[in-house]
Write an enzyme that holds these catalytic residues in place. Structure first.
Site, mmCIF file in Angstrom:
data_model
loop_
_atom_site.group_PDB
_atom_site.id
_atom_site.type_symbol
_atom_site.label_atom_id
_atom_site.label_comp_id
_atom_site.label_asym_id
_atom_site.label_seq_id
_atom_site.Cartn_x
_atom_site.Cartn_y
_atom_site.Cartn_z
ATOM 1 N N GLY A 107 36.830 5.179 62.807
ATOM 2 C CA GLY A 107 37.073 4.114 61.843
ATOM 3 C C GLY A 107 35.976 3.088 61.683
ATOM 4 O O GLY A 107 35.730 2.605 60.570
ATOM 5 N N THR A 147 39.767 10.008 57.015
ATOM 6 C CA THR A 147 40.123 10.027 58.429
ATOM 7 C C THR A 147 38.831 10.135 59.216
ATOM 8 O O THR A 147 37.825 10.611 58.697
ATOM 9 C CB THR A 147 41.070 11.191 58.753
ATOM 10 N N GLY A 148 38.875 9.698 60.459
ATOM 11 C CA GLY A 148 37.683 9.808 61.291
ATOM 12 C C GLY A 148 37.463 8.548 62.085
ATOM 13 O O GLY A 148 38.336 7.676 62.153
ATOM 14 N N THR A 176 44.863 11.092 61.881
ATOM 15 C CA THR A 176 45.358 10.209 60.820
ATOM 16 C C THR A 176 45.821 11.047 59.630
ATOM 17 O O THR A 176 45.301 12.143 59.412
ATOM 18 C CB THR A 176 44.203 9.270 60.396
ATOM 19 N N ARG A 196 43.326 -4.057 67.614
ATOM 20 C CA ARG A 196 42.226 -3.416 66.862
ATOM 21 C C ARG A 196 42.779 -2.793 65.569
ATOM 22 O O ARG A 196 43.796 -2.132 65.565
ATOM 23 C CB ARG A 196 41.586 -2.341 67.736
ATOM 24 N N VAL A 197 42.105 -3.042 64.467
ATOM 25 C CA VAL A 197 42.476 -2.396 63.201
ATOM 26 C C VAL A 197 41.312 -1.505 62.775
ATOM 27 O O VAL A 197 40.157 -1.934 62.832
ATOM 28 C CB VAL A 197 42.779 -3.441 62.106
ATOM 29 N N GLY A 198 41.629 -0.283 62.362
ATOM 30 C CA GLY A 198 40.595 0.649 61.917
ATOM 31 C C GLY A 198 40.449 0.644 60.410
ATOM 32 O O GLY A 198 40.913 -0.270 59.716
ATOM 33 N N ASP A 199 39.810 1.674 59.901
ATOM 34 C CA ASP A 199 39.522 1.764 58.471
ATOM 35 C C ASP A 199 40.747 2.096 57.624
ATOM 36 O O ASP A 199 40.819 1.751 56.443
ATOM 37 C CB ASP A 199 38.477 2.862 58.218
HETATM 38 N N1 ASP Z 1 40.383 6.332 61.126
HETATM 39 C C1 ASP Z 1 41.337 6.069 62.160
HETATM 40 C C2 ASP Z 1 40.997 4.787 62.853
HETATM 41 O O1 ASP Z 1 39.834 4.581 63.176
HETATM 42 C C3 ASP Z 1 41.441 7.168 63.163
HETATM 43 C C4 ASP Z 1 41.613 8.541 62.597
HETATM 44 O O2 ASP Z 1 41.291 8.821 61.444
HETATM 45 O O3 ASP Z 1 42.121 9.383 63.338
HETATM 46 O O4 ASP Z 1 41.889 4.038 63.134
#
Ligand code: ASP
Length: 317
Positions: A237, A234-235, A183, A211-214
């Site tokens: 989510g 990032t990480g 990300t 699906r929606v992440g953070d």
């Molecule tokens: N945080 C992002 C998500 O979970 C993924 C990522 O940071 O690579 O959608």
């Protein structure tokens, strides 16, 4: 009084392999160059983070825009958020499939809509009604990612663990080796003393459609408020969302804590509370900033009056 502008960007936090380090550093350098040039001309922090993130979305190496991870059914679905710390206006889009640069759509939401967040077809139609071109989803899909999806699904069929959702039984190092998080995001301080943040992602590999992440959720993967700080994460989510970790971090800066210290504390809290892993960039309106990750590496870049610097671990800072 004019402030000295600053731009801080990231291109994901994970075990970036040696043969991908150069491409990551080139990517963050290009993003810094685009965003900082605007800040030097007196542009706003919002303009700078939007420009920097658009460059990262256009770079196939990152999990944002073209080249993103694929959903379970082989499509690219993108999420992005932009927030202006001066006005607290924000714009977000999620699950968009037909836009090259979701961050530009997020900017249109911020500028042109009384709403804050659009998803799916409604987001695409909103962007199109404001002049953005709708593309075919296949333009965003790379063969590299088709292969990666096939491999992930073969492992799934073989009953191997779902790496994306590596749980709290794993150390940050192990979990990070299992899943990649590419990300992208940016935080900036402009000459007027205003801050802004932006985050853009293709989400996690083999995610369920919808699906929606953070990354695009306010206060989770992105937040900015002139009275506290600007942040991009990032990480993995799901844990970041549950902890509303972006807001957790900026609130501590508002309470007077140094961003240099809050950044590692936020990542430590993410791991301690939910076994999560990832990285953070955090910027206070006075120009102090923090970077932290509990993954082996994190691609980052910083540009201020001293010029551009990039690194792949926090110790490079
Ligand atoms: N945080 C992002 C998500 O979970 C993924 C990522 O940071 O690579 O959608």
């Amino acid at each position: 009084m004019p402030h000295s502008p600053l731009l801080l960007v990231h291109g994901g936090a994970w075990a970036i392999p040696n043969d991908m380090v150069e491409a990551h550093q080139r990517g963050v350098s290009n993003a810094l160059a685009a965003g900082y040039a605007l800040l030097q001309k007196g542009a706003s922090a919002v303009d700078a983070v939007e420009a920097a993130v658009a460059v990262l979305e256009d770079d196939d190496i990152f999990d944002a825009g073209r080249g993103s991870f694929l959903t379970r059914d082989g499509r690219v679905q993108l999420d992005a958020l932009l927030m202006d710390g001066a006005t607290m206006r924000a714009g977000g889009v999620a699950c968009v499939e037909r836009l090259h640069n979701p961050i530009h759509a997020a900017r249109l939401v911020l500028d042109k809509s009384p709403h804050v967040y659009f998803v799916g077809q409604g987001a695409e139609e909103f962007a199109q009604s404001h002049g953005m071109k709708l593309i075919d989803n296949s333009e965003l899909v790379l063969d590299r990612e088709r292969l990666r999806l096939q491999q992930a699904q073969a492992k799934e069929r073989a009953g191997l663990p779902d790496l994306t959702f590596a749980g709290d039984d794993k150390s940050p190092e192990t979990a990070a080796e299992l899943a990649s998080h590419d990300t992208v995001g940016a935080v900036a301080l402009d000459a007027n003393g205003n801050i802004a943040a932006a985050t853009s992602t293709g989400g996690t590999l083999n995610k369920a459609p919808g699906r929606v992440g953070d990354s695009s959720l306010i206060g989770c993967g992105c937040y900015a408020d002139n009275t506290s700080a600007a942040v991009s994460l990032t990480g993995w989510g799901e844990p970041i969302m549950k902890l509303v970790l972006g807001k957790w971090a900026v609130d501590r800066v508002q309470q007077g804590r140094a961003p240099e210290q809050v950044a590692p504390d936020a990542i430590a809290y993410l791991y301690k509370r939910l076994g999560g892993h990832g990285g953070i960039i955090l910027l206070a309106p006075d120009g102090r900033c923090g970077i932290a990750h509990n993954t082996p590496r994190m691609a980052w870049g910083l540009c201020d009056a001293r010029g551009p610097r990039t690194g792949i671990v926090i110790e490079d800072m």
